[in-house]
Write a protein that holds these residues in place. Structure first.
Motif, PDB file in Angstrom:
ATOM      1  N   UNK B  41     -69.691  29.193   1.293  1.00 35.55           N
ATOM      2  CA  UNK B  41     -69.775  27.769   0.973  1.00 35.55           C
ATOM      3  C   UNK B  41     -71.160  27.253   1.291  1.00 35.55           C
ATOM      4  N   UNK B  42     -71.718  26.494   0.390  1.00 34.02           N
ATOM      5  CA  UNK B  42     -72.995  25.847   0.688  1.00 34.02           C
ATOM      6  C   UNK B  42     -72.837  24.346   0.548  1.00 34.02           C
ATOM      7  N   UNK B  43     -73.266  23.580   1.561  1.00 37.34           N
ATOM      8  CA  UNK B  43     -73.196  22.119   1.425  1.00 37.34           C
ATOM      9  C   UNK B  43     -74.211  21.594   0.413  1.00 37.34           C
ATOM     10  N   UNK B  91     -66.021  28.073   7.007  1.00 42.84           N
ATOM     11  CA  UNK B  91     -66.753  27.881   5.760  1.00 42.84           C
ATOM     12  C   UNK B  91     -68.241  28.007   6.044  1.00 42.84           C
TER      13      UNK B  91
END
Lengths: 514, 144
Positions: B41-43, B91
């Motif tokens: 997951x990348x913000x 995450x």
């Protein structure tokens, strides 16, 4: 003077430029165009009515006054917290345990891809084409003030959003007007919310849809040669249909990913062109400042520049319109105010950076024809400034970029189509939220909206620019009329949030995670 | 003080070998084993408006699925292994998240499997095990 005034009123009140060579004789297009213009004329006239005895549209004053009031009321918040805003976007204050939720960056990026669109490319060219370089000054000022409006509405959008048991969220002016007014014991929240929802639906058909389709068609016709607008319309409508009805997310995802890079490419190219013409810098800024305060030969003089600058800024960054409050409301945060801080970067990036780039490229590459004898700008029959190539709107921007890089119109064409598409997808969502607010959720009701939305893509591509841009502006500004009333009532709530948050930030109660 | 070992697990065969190896070492060293499943997951990724609105719902679904499909079968398998096993779902960027976990838990070692792929893509972009080996704050065992 009087003659200039009448001319200005005729052109300026509508804010329209007819697109040179666009309205070639196609019977179907012409029929759509005429029918559309007569059906929407009264609405446009109401929204853009000037103050009695002047040519200054009241709606422009309404937006700028609101932005100024918010700026003062929150003590120039947009300049005080900008460093904190950037830290929030970087995720310095995000709890690592919330990873996997919507981040500030994602909410901002998605909201930006909804606003960065044709307003930045075509709208600015319209503003500079009518208002001269001086419009740039007023556009930047409006962008800076608009940051405070955006801050106010997005904070409220998060604070009063609806969270459903399954974890999905719905937010926006409809919700903060209903819930916020009730909280303050004020009547009328529901009425305003319904009015807003109606205008939001119209706005989603207008500026968020028809204007985009229209300019995308102009761009395509410019590259491929002239052909009937409804053909572009049908193709675009089919793709939009595939995404919003067919649920083919991949198309939207690809666009969402390309749009930011197109934005960077656009700003990068603009900077390069400005550097290539750096010798003009003194002259260009001289023109911008002189045009902002004195008559440079344009219709309406300095006031004409001001109106154009303010109008285009508002149309481009949508500050005070309320659409951003819908876009920003999905972020995961315990502090609604943090999303307000992040959202105020949006008018900055959209208007102060990207719009200004477009304007500077047009000015630096000397697209506007100056009368050698008087030093004033030459006007053509439409009351707009004569350009070197005779183009206006997106064509003017294209010509300006092409004067440096002959291949750039192709890149710009792709950018315009992608920007148009991503803006349409965003606005289809805003419109849908307003629609479901009015009529309730449900597959059938949602499908009805989506089908009407697709129909307007076709109408937008087929109609000529004048009536489309008028209706687009009018519908979007009508949203602002309602939204800003709501913001005035609810701004004390935002003030409490700001004071509490900034105090806790100072005392160290709110800490960085990184 | 009991040592903590971290094992990265994503349900794959290679990750299974890493966990098996980590269990043996934990038994020998009387350590506690923390099995971590990281969801990439990348913000900074881009989501559409609709995805934003549904993100919280999707996240809950993803966590639920990860627990049921990935970690529950592993827990059942290791029930009789005789050591203390905990699990976590996180995450983030896989290697970075494992490092953050190791620091937060004061772990003594990280175990991770590798697929042994040598495709062009892996050579250019590197593998999770490779980047973990480079940035891990504690000794890192890569299990083939």
């Amino acid at each position: 003077m009087t003659a200039a005034f009448i001319k200005r009123a005729a052109v300026g009140a509508a804010g329209a430029v007819s697109f040179a060579g666009a309205a070639a004789a196609q019977t179907l297009d012409e029929q759509i165009n005429a029918g559309f213009a007569s059906a929407t004329g009264w609405f446009v006239n109401l929204i853009f009515a000037p103050f009695p005895g002047t040519s200054f549209p009241w709606i422009v004053a309404w937006l700028v006054t609101a932005a100024t009031i918010f700026t003062i009321y929150f003590g120039f918040i947009q300049f005080r917290v900008i460093k904190h805003s950037i830290q929030l976007v970087k995720g310095d204050y995000s709890d690592p345990n919330d990873a996997g939720e919507v981040s500030h960056f994602q909410a901002l990026a998605t909201a930006l891809s909804g606003t960065v669109g044709l307003g930045n490319i075509a709208g600015v060219a319209v503003a500079v084409g009518i208002g001269g370089p001086g419009a740039t000054f007023w556009m930047i000022l409006a962008g800076l003030l608009g940051m405070a409006s955006k801050f106010t509405e997005c904070t409220l959008g998060v604070k009063y959003r609806n969270e459903y048991p399954d974890g999905t969220v719905s937010g926006g002016p409809m919700y903060y007007m209903t819930k916020g007014f009730a909280e303050r014991g004020m009547p009328g929240g529901k009425v305003l919310a319904v009015l807003f929802a109606i205008f939001c639906i119209l706005g989603s058909f207008g500026g968020g849809n028809m204007f985009q389709a229209n300019q995308a068609h102009q761009q395509l016709a410019g590259i491929l040669g002239d052909y009937p607008g409804w053909i572009t319309g049908v193709i675009f409508a089919a793709i939009v249909f595939a995404v919003i009805v067919g649920g083919i997310k991949s198309i939207a995802q690809v666009t969402e990913k390309i749009v930011p890079f197109m934005g960077i490419l656009y700003v990068g190219s603009a900077l390069l062109i400005i550097l290539m013409n750096i010798g003009n810098i003194g002259w260009a800024f001289g023109q911008i400042f002189a045009g902002a305060f004195t008559s440079s030969g344009i219709a309406g003089g300095a006031v004409g520049a001001l109106i154009q600058g303010f109008k285009r800024a508002a149309f481009s960054n949508e500050a005070g319109v309320g659409s951003a409050a819908i876009a920003h409301s999905a972020v995961r945060t315990k502090e609604p105010i943090t999303e307000g801080f992040v959202s105020l970067l949006e008018p900055f990036i959209d208007t102060v950076v990207i719009c200004t780039m477009t304007a500077l490229v047009i000015i630096f590459t000397q697209q506007l024809v100056v009368d050698a004898e008087t030093g004033m700008y030459l006007l053509n029959d439409n009351g707009t400034i004569q350009t070197v190539t005779g183009a206006s709107g997106v064509g003017l921007t294209s010509a300006a970029f092409a004067s440096a890089f002959s291949w750039f119109p192709y890149v710009l064409g792709l950018a315009v189509i992608l920007f148009a598409f991503s803006t349409m997808i965003s606005w289809s969502y805003y419109g849908l939220k307003a629609w479901t607010y009015l009529f309730g959720e449900g597959k059938g009701k949602e499908l009805t909206f989506k089908l009407i939305f697709c129909l307007f893509v076709i109408i937008g591509a087929a109609a000529s620019l004048g009536p489309v841009i008028d209706f687009s502006d009018a519908a979007i500004f009508a949203m602002a009329v309602v939204n800003i009333i709501g913001l005035y009532v609810l701004m004390p709530i935002v003030k409490q949030e700001v004071n509490s948050y900034l105090a806790r930030l100072k005392s160290g109660e709110i800490r960085k995670f990184k | 003080m009991v040592d903590t070992f971290i094992a990265a697990y994503d349900g794959s065969e290679a990750a299974g070998r890493a966990v098996d190896f980590a269990v043996k070492r934990a038994k020998a060293g009387k350590a506690r084993l923390l099995v971590v499943h990281v969801l990439e997951w990348s913000p900074y990724s881009f989501l559409t408006q609709e995805e934003l609105a549904e993100r919280h719902k999707r996240r809950n679904q993803e966590l639920d699925r990860a627990a049921k499909a990935v970690l529950d079968p592993l827990k059942a398998k290791l029930k009789d292994s005789g050591i203390e096993i905990e699990t976590a779902i996180k995450y983030g960027h896989v290697a970075e998240t494992l490092c953050d976990m190791a620091k937060a838990e004061g772990a003594a070692q990280i175990f991770i499997g590798r697929t042994g792929s040598s495709s062009l893509m892996d050579r250019i972009f590197g593998s999770v095990a490779g980047s973990l080996a480079q940035i891990a704050p504690v000794p890192c065992t890569i299990v083939p």
